[in-house]
Design an enzyme around this catalytic site. Structure first.
Site, PDB file in Angstrom:
ATOM      1  N   ASP A   9      61.418  17.441  56.389  1.00 44.73           N
ATOM      2  CA  ASP A   9      62.627  18.064  56.927  1.00 44.73           C
ATOM      3  C   ASP A   9      63.313  18.865  55.826  1.00 44.73           C
ATOM      4  O   ASP A   9      63.771  18.303  54.837  1.00 44.73           O
ATOM      5  CB  ASP A   9      63.564  16.990  57.465  1.00 44.73           C
ATOM      6  CG  ASP A   9      64.711  17.558  58.284  1.00 44.73           C
ATOM      7  OD1 ASP A   9      64.946  18.785  58.237  1.00 44.73           O
ATOM      8  OD2 ASP A   9      65.382  16.781  58.976  1.00 44.73           O
ATOM      9  N   CYS A  58      60.892  17.777  66.476  1.00 45.28           N
ATOM     10  CA  CYS A  58      61.448  17.266  65.222  1.00 45.28           C
ATOM     11  C   CYS A  58      62.735  16.525  65.565  1.00 45.28           C
ATOM     12  O   CYS A  58      62.957  16.168  66.723  1.00 45.28           O
ATOM     13  CB  CYS A  58      61.661  18.375  64.192  1.00 45.28           C
ATOM     14  SG  CYS A  58      62.996  19.533  64.547  1.00 45.28           S
ATOM     15  N   ASN A 110      65.829  19.873  66.353  1.00 55.69           N
ATOM     16  CA  ASN A 110      65.340  21.095  66.987  1.00 55.69           C
ATOM     17  C   ASN A 110      66.041  22.343  66.462  1.00 55.69           C
ATOM     18  O   ASN A 110      66.292  23.286  67.204  1.00 55.69           O
ATOM     19  CB  ASN A 110      65.448  20.994  68.513  1.00 55.69           C
ATOM     20  CG  ASN A 110      64.665  22.055  69.260  1.00 55.69           C
ATOM     21  OD1 ASN A 110      65.050  22.441  70.350  1.00 55.69           O
ATOM     22  ND2 ASN A 110      63.571  22.540  68.721  1.00 55.69           N
ATOM     23  N   CYS A 124      65.219  23.221  62.816  1.00 53.97           N
ATOM     24  CA  CYS A 124      64.460  23.626  61.624  1.00 53.97           C
ATOM     25  C   CYS A 124      62.959  23.603  61.894  1.00 53.97           C
ATOM     26  O   CYS A 124      62.365  24.617  62.215  1.00 53.97           O
ATOM     27  CB  CYS A 124      64.782  22.717  60.429  1.00 53.97           C
ATOM     28  SG  CYS A 124      66.480  22.818  59.827  1.00 53.97           S
TER      29      CYS A 124
END
Length: 162
Positions: free
Chosen positions: A124, A7, A10, A12
């Site tokens: 997100d 993502c 790094n 969530c």
């Protein structure tokens, strides 16, 4: 086989994805056969633990990610991991920019790679609340379950023989 969940930071989505995958794999015939890690395309949080909300969300689902530490995606990851599984198209584009040309095919969006057709992006949750973390967890858990089924069923996966 080695899987890397990616993502942005790094903290969530990718550590929750790593945790969900590890938990599913440990409860399957694939236990001990697949390495799972996570990374971020940005290095802002290098060495830091996952966001406390991500830790709490995973814990509510029986998964402990508190010991994970953020790291940034590196070109060498494309040579070490069989699949670089990205949370969203922006992360995929950033990952591909780092990939050696011969390893670009290793990068994919996590949800479609796992066989999830209802969504292609893990949103997100960083600027959201617990509901947003739960939504991301639901998608990541579904991807983990589908990935285990996919890798268990495919003779060409390199994991389970014919």
């Amino acid at each position: 086989m080695k899987l890397l969940v990616v993502c942005l930071g790094n903290i969530c989505r990718s550590p929750m994805g790593e945790g969900a995958l590890r938990a599913r794999i440990e409860r399957s015939p694939l236990a001990g056969r697949i390495e799972v890690d996570s990374a971020g395309t940005a290095g802002w949080h290098h060495g830091k633990p996952p966001d406390p909300r991500a830790v709490a969300c995973a814990r509510r689902h029986g998964v402990d990610i508190s010991g994970l530490r953020a790291r940034q995606l590196q070109p060498a990851d494309f040579l070490h991991f069989d699949h670089i599984l990205c949370a969203d198209p922006d992360n995929l584009d950033d990952a591909l920019a780092l990939a050696p040309p011969e390893a670009r095919a290793r990068a994919a969006l996590l949800l479609p790679w796992a066989g999830i057709t209802a969504a292609s992006v893990v949103p997100d949750p960083y600027y959201g609340d617990d509901t947003d973390f739960e939504h991301s967890w639901t998608l990541l858990e579904a991807a983990a379950e589908a990935a285990v089924q996919r890798l268990s069923a495919r003779p060409d996966s390199g994991i389970i023989g014919p």
